[in-house]
Design a protein around this motif. Structure first.
Motif, mmCIF file in Angstrom:
data_model
loop_
_atom_site.group_PDB
_atom_site.id
_atom_site.type_symbol
_atom_site.label_atom_id
_atom_site.label_comp_id
_atom_site.label_asym_id
_atom_site.label_seq_id
_atom_site.Cartn_x
_atom_site.Cartn_y
_atom_site.Cartn_z
ATOM 1 N N ALA A 197 0.922 -1.105 -0.056
ATOM 2 C CA ALA A 197 0.230 0.439 0.093
ATOM 3 C C ALA A 197 0.683 1.358 -0.482
ATOM 4 O O ALA A 197 0.323 2.800 -0.282
ATOM 5 C CB ALA A 197 -1.152 0.132 1.405
ATOM 6 N N GLY A 257 3.707 2.496 -7.806
ATOM 7 C CA GLY A 257 3.065 1.196 -8.136
ATOM 8 C C GLY A 257 2.303 1.916 -8.963
ATOM 9 O O GLY A 257 2.426 3.107 -9.377
ATOM 10 N N PRO A 258 1.390 0.694 -10.184
ATOM 11 C CA PRO A 258 1.285 1.527 -11.508
ATOM 12 C C PRO A 258 -0.915 1.612 -10.954
ATOM 13 O O PRO A 258 -1.386 2.043 -11.182
ATOM 14 C CB PRO A 258 0.984 0.709 -12.666
ATOM 15 N N ASP A 259 -0.882 1.156 -9.505
ATOM 16 C CA ASP A 259 -1.931 1.457 -8.976
ATOM 17 C C ASP A 259 -2.265 2.277 -8.032
ATOM 18 O O ASP A 259 -2.720 2.070 -6.718
ATOM 19 C CB ASP A 259 -2.891 0.137 -7.922
ATOM 20 N N ALA A 260 -2.661 3.810 -9.174
ATOM 21 C CA ALA A 260 -3.024 4.809 -8.125
ATOM 22 C C ALA A 260 -2.067 5.456 -7.511
ATOM 23 O O ALA A 260 -2.156 5.916 -6.134
ATOM 24 C CB ALA A 260 -4.080 4.937 -7.333
ATOM 25 N N ARG A 274 0.476 3.615 -6.120
ATOM 26 C CA ARG A 274 1.291 2.209 -5.043
ATOM 27 C C ARG A 274 0.433 1.354 -5.893
ATOM 28 O O ARG A 274 0.013 0.661 -7.057
ATOM 29 C CB ARG A 274 -0.040 2.261 -3.800
ATOM 30 N N VAL A 275 1.432 0.374 -5.385
ATOM 31 C CA VAL A 275 1.447 -0.944 -5.680
ATOM 32 C C VAL A 275 0.496 -1.535 -5.926
ATOM 33 O O VAL A 275 -0.243 -2.177 -6.788
ATOM 34 C CB VAL A 275 2.570 -2.092 -5.098
ATOM 35 N N GLU A 276 -0.308 -1.733 -4.755
ATOM 36 C CA GLU A 276 -1.666 -2.036 -4.471
ATOM 37 C C GLU A 276 -3.092 -0.633 -3.803
ATOM 38 O O GLU A 276 -2.425 -0.550 -2.350
ATOM 39 C CB GLU A 276 -1.525 -3.456 -3.647
ATOM 40 N N ASN A 277 -3.880 -1.002 -4.172
ATOM 41 C CA ASN A 277 -4.527 0.140 -3.528
ATOM 42 C C ASN A 277 -6.182 -0.691 -3.447
ATOM 43 O O ASN A 277 -7.192 -0.928 -4.292
ATOM 44 C CB ASN A 277 -5.400 0.988 -5.015
ATOM 45 N N ASP A 281 -9.473 0.699 -3.371
ATOM 46 C CA ASP A 281 -10.404 0.492 -4.687
ATOM 47 C C ASP A 281 -10.361 -1.294 -5.372
ATOM 48 O O ASP A 281 -11.147 -1.272 -5.691
ATOM 49 C CB ASP A 281 -8.997 0.789 -5.724
ATOM 50 N N THR A 282 -10.317 -1.595 -4.463
ATOM 51 C CA THR A 282 -10.022 -3.456 -4.640
ATOM 52 C C THR A 282 -11.420 -4.093 -4.199
ATOM 53 O O THR A 282 -12.136 -4.342 -4.645
ATOM 54 C CB THR A 282 -8.857 -3.983 -3.871
ATOM 55 N N MET A 318 -14.013 -2.727 -6.092
ATOM 56 C CA MET A 318 -14.280 -3.197 -7.634
ATOM 57 C C MET A 318 -14.870 -4.666 -6.878
ATOM 58 O O MET A 318 -15.895 -5.117 -7.394
ATOM 59 C CB MET A 318 -12.733 -3.497 -7.768
#
Length: 109
Positions: free
Chosen positions: A63, A67-70, A72-75, A78-79, A82
């Motif tokens: 988090a 990275g590419p997800d907003a 960060r590596v993991e958002n 957002d997950t 979804m």
């Protein structure tokens, strides 16, 4: 000519995944040999529980790493959004867990 950084990163990630999967199989065999009272399905469940704990430990790092997800590596928010708003995503996650379960049980046969 210098190697592509994306290629290097990909090879590293695949190597780490292979190392992780291999060490899981070795640990599973060692536990199964040393603790004969554990049956195969309980051992598989224990392996899954340890995997969840490792994922929960790693999620805060993902988090904050760029990275590419907003950005960060993991958002994680957002997950969750979804998962809460897309039947297709929920279906794919369910199929993924079902396949992982079947593969883990089949591996024990």
């Amino acid at each position: 000519q210098a190697p592509d950084p994306g290629l290097t990163k990909g090879v590293l990630l695949v190597s780490l995944a292979a190392l992780s999967d291999g060490s899981t199989v070795v640990l599973e065999e060692a536990l199964f040999r040393d603790y004969q009272e554990l049956d195969a399905l309980n051992l598989t469940g224990l392996e899954g529980a340890v995997g969840i704990l490792i994922a929960l430990f790693m999620l805060p790092f993902a988090a904050v790493l760029p990275g590419p997800d907003a950005g960060r590596v993991e958002n994680f928010p957002d997950t969750m959004h979804m998962l809460g708003h897309s039947f297709a995503v929920c279906l794919m996650v369910g199929i993924f867990f079902a396949v992982c379960t079947i593969v883990n049980i089949a591996r024990l046969q």
